[in-house]
Design a protein around this motif. Structure first.
Motif, PDB file in Angstrom:
ATOM      1  N   SER A   2     -30.780 -58.898   6.933  1.00 43.66           N
ATOM      2  CA  SER A   2     -31.744 -58.612   7.999  1.00 43.66           C
ATOM      3  C   SER A   2     -32.863 -59.641   8.094  1.00 43.66           C
ATOM      4  O   SER A   2     -33.739 -59.496   8.941  1.00 43.66           O
ATOM      5  CB  SER A   2     -32.392 -57.251   7.741  1.00 43.66           C
ATOM      6  OG  SER A   2     -33.192 -57.318   6.567  1.00 43.66           O
ATOM      7  N   PRO A   6     -37.299 -54.915   8.777  1.00 37.18           N
ATOM      8  CA  PRO A   6     -36.928 -53.510   8.624  1.00 37.18           C
ATOM      9  C   PRO A   6     -36.424 -52.874   9.919  1.00 37.18           C
ATOM     10  O   PRO A   6     -35.807 -51.813   9.889  1.00 37.18           O
ATOM     11  CB  PRO A   6     -38.222 -52.841   8.152  1.00 37.18           C
ATOM     12  CG  PRO A   6     -39.302 -53.742   8.618  1.00 37.18           C
ATOM     13  CD  PRO A   6     -38.734 -55.132   8.601  1.00 37.18           C
ATOM     14  N   MET A   7     -36.649 -53.522  11.048  1.00 41.00           N
ATOM     15  CA  MET A   7     -36.198 -52.993  12.342  1.00 41.00           C
ATOM     16  C   MET A   7     -34.963 -53.734  12.866  1.00 41.00           C
ATOM     17  O   MET A   7     -34.585 -53.578  14.026  1.00 41.00           O
ATOM     18  CB  MET A   7     -37.334 -53.071  13.370  1.00 41.00           C
ATOM     19  CG  MET A   7     -38.577 -52.286  12.972  1.00 41.00           C
ATOM     20  SD  MET A   7     -38.254 -50.540  12.596  1.00 41.00           S
ATOM     21  CE  MET A   7     -37.892 -49.932  14.235  1.00 41.00           C
ATOM     22  N   ARG A   9     -31.288 -54.744  13.889  1.00 38.22           N
ATOM     23  CA  ARG A   9     -30.109 -54.019  14.373  1.00 38.22           C
ATOM     24  C   ARG A   9     -29.080 -55.062  14.763  1.00 38.22           C
ATOM     25  O   ARG A   9     -29.352 -55.944  15.575  1.00 38.22           O
ATOM     26  CB  ARG A   9     -30.450 -53.157  15.578  1.00 38.22           C
ATOM     27  CG  ARG A   9     -29.273 -52.353  16.106  1.00 38.22           C
ATOM     28  CD  ARG A   9     -29.655 -51.575  17.371  1.00 38.22           C
ATOM     29  NE  ARG A   9     -28.614 -50.701  17.805  1.00 38.22           N
ATOM     30  CZ  ARG A   9     -27.579 -51.067  18.574  1.00 38.22           C
ATOM     31  NH1 ARG A   9     -27.459 -52.322  18.955  1.00 38.22           N
ATOM     32  NH2 ARG A   9     -26.675 -50.192  18.949  1.00 38.22           N
ATOM     33  N   TYR A  15     -28.169 -51.127  10.676  1.00 39.61           N
ATOM     34  CA  TYR A  15     -29.601 -50.902  10.842  1.00 39.61           C
ATOM     35  C   TYR A  15     -30.422 -51.237   9.609  1.00 39.61           C
ATOM     36  O   TYR A  15     -30.006 -50.993   8.474  1.00 39.61           O
ATOM     37  CB  TYR A  15     -29.849 -49.425  11.174  1.00 39.61           C
ATOM     38  CG  TYR A  15     -29.198 -48.978  12.450  1.00 39.61           C
ATOM     39  CD1 TYR A  15     -29.836 -49.160  13.674  1.00 39.61           C
ATOM     40  CD2 TYR A  15     -27.943 -48.393  12.439  1.00 39.61           C
ATOM     41  CE1 TYR A  15     -29.229 -48.751  14.856  1.00 39.61           C
ATOM     42  CE2 TYR A  15     -27.332 -47.978  13.613  1.00 39.61           C
ATOM     43  CZ  TYR A  15     -27.978 -48.160  14.810  1.00 39.61           C
ATOM     44  OH  TYR A  15     -27.382 -47.765  15.976  1.00 39.61           O
ATOM     45  N   GLY A  16     -31.619 -51.763   9.857  1.00 35.68           N
ATOM     46  CA  GLY A  16     -32.642 -51.897   8.837  1.00 35.68           C
ATOM     47  C   GLY A  16     -32.473 -53.072   7.890  1.00 35.68           C
ATOM     48  O   GLY A  16     -31.669 -53.971   8.101  1.00 35.68           O
ATOM     49  N   PRO A  42     -30.348 -43.783  13.121  1.00 41.74           N
ATOM     50  CA  PRO A  42     -31.081 -45.054  13.074  1.00 41.74           C
ATOM     51  C   PRO A  42     -32.533 -44.868  12.639  1.00 41.74           C
ATOM     52  O   PRO A  42     -33.053 -45.687  11.877  1.00 41.74           O
ATOM     53  CB  PRO A  42     -30.982 -45.566  14.511  1.00 41.74           C
ATOM     54  CG  PRO A  42     -29.692 -44.998  15.001  1.00 41.74           C
ATOM     55  CD  PRO A  42     -29.614 -43.628  14.371  1.00 41.74           C
ATOM     56  N   SER A  43     -33.183 -43.800  13.093  1.00 45.40           N
ATOM     57  CA  SER A  43     -34.585 -43.574  12.709  1.00 45.40           C
ATOM     58  C   SER A  43     -34.722 -43.431  11.191  1.00 45.40           C
ATOM     59  O   SER A  43     -35.714 -43.875  10.615  1.00 45.40           O
ATOM     60  CB  SER A  43     -35.143 -42.339  13.414  1.00 45.40           C
ATOM     61  OG  SER A  43     -34.375 -41.192  13.099  1.00 45.40           O
ATOM     62  N   TYR A  46     -34.278 -46.986   9.700  1.00 43.58           N
ATOM     63  CA  TYR A  46     -35.373 -47.926   9.963  1.00 43.58           C
ATOM     64  C   TYR A  46     -36.541 -47.736   9.002  1.00 43.58           C
ATOM     65  O   TYR A  46     -37.457 -48.542   8.969  1.00 43.58           O
ATOM     66  CB  TYR A  46     -35.852 -47.819  11.401  1.00 43.58           C
ATOM     67  CG  TYR A  46     -34.936 -48.497  12.401  1.00 43.58           C
ATOM     68  CD1 TYR A  46     -34.424 -49.773  12.163  1.00 43.58           C
ATOM     69  CD2 TYR A  46     -34.597 -47.866  13.579  1.00 43.58           C
ATOM     70  CE1 TYR A  46     -33.600 -50.389  13.069  1.00 43.58           C
ATOM     71  CE2 TYR A  46     -33.765 -48.495  14.511  1.00 43.58           C
ATOM     72  CZ  TYR A  46     -33.267 -49.743  14.241  1.00 43.58           C
ATOM     73  OH  TYR A  46     -32.450 -50.359  15.151  1.00 43.58           O
ATOM     74  N   ASN A  47     -36.503 -46.677   8.196  1.00 40.78           N
ATOM     75  CA  ASN A  47     -37.500 -46.487   7.147  1.00 40.78           C
ATOM     76  C   ASN A  47     -37.089 -47.383   5.975  1.00 40.78           C
ATOM     77  O   ASN A  47     -36.018 -47.186   5.378  1.00 40.78           O
ATOM     78  CB  ASN A  47     -37.535 -45.014   6.725  1.00 40.78           C
ATOM     79  CG  ASN A  47     -38.471 -44.760   5.571  1.00 40.78           C
ATOM     80  OD1 ASN A  47     -38.281 -45.287   4.478  1.00 40.78           O
ATOM     81  ND2 ASN A  47     -39.465 -43.945   5.798  1.00 40.78           N
ATOM     82  N   ASN A  51     -33.837 -46.990   3.597  1.00 35.75           N
ATOM     83  CA  ASN A  51     -32.782 -47.961   3.836  1.00 35.75           C
ATOM     84  C   ASN A  51     -32.379 -48.664   2.540  1.00 35.75           C
ATOM     85  O   ASN A  51     -31.190 -48.817   2.251  1.00 35.75           O
ATOM     86  CB  ASN A  51     -33.234 -48.973   4.893  1.00 35.75           C
ATOM     87  CG  ASN A  51     -32.121 -49.892   5.319  1.00 35.75           C
ATOM     88  OD1 ASN A  51     -31.813 -50.855   4.623  1.00 35.75           O
ATOM     89  ND2 ASN A  51     -31.513 -49.595   6.461  1.00 35.75           N
TER      90      ASN A  51
END
Length: 146
Positions: A2, A6-7, A9, A15-16, A42-43, A46-47, A51
């Protein structure tokens, strides 16, 4: 994967921070974390803390479940790195032409770690995974020194 976003995609979608794919790594990790193979939203992914926990659990699953038959720790590490990016089935496919990990492990166990690494580099189906293996192994010494 990534670039520490942290966001992040991906197109997969993953994700994350640790680029978790909910339908595969996410389900496996949720089964360990929550005793059921649930789909992580996904929410949730995204933590950053959650993650990383999911990613670490998935690495543990790769090491202790899917790739456990690979005897050499160094060979298993190379395979785990590749499997984190492309899945254990694709790692097996690189060695035996099928997703049968047990058969792949038997072949891998006849090879030196250097041969395993070189085989992965020349037989993994995706350039992204071959590059990922290079990037991760190339940075391992730097991270060990931290």
């Amino acid at each position: 994967e990534s670039a520490f976003n942290p966001m992040a995609r991906s197109h997969v979608p993953a994700y994350g921070l640790m680029q978790i794919v909910p339908q595969s790594a996410g389900k496996d990790a949720a089964d360990v974390l929550f005793n059921e193979p649930r789909l992580l939203a996904p929410s949730y992914l995204y933590n950053g803390t959650k993650n990383i926990e999911v990613g670490a659990v998935y690495l543990h699953i790769l090491w202790t479940r899917y790739l456990r038959q690979i005897e050499s720790p160094e060979s298993r590490l190379y395979c785990a790195i590749a499997a984190y990016n492309t899945g254990a089935g694709n790692v097996a496919r690189a060695f035996v032409g099928s997703t049968h990990i047990g058969k792949a492990a038997a072949v891998i166990n006849t090879m030196t770690p250097e041969q395993v690494y070189n085989h992965l580099k020349s037989h993994l189906p995706h350039a992204e995974t071959r590059d990922y293996l290079d990037r991760v192994t190339g940075r391992m010494e730097m991270y060990r020194a931290m």
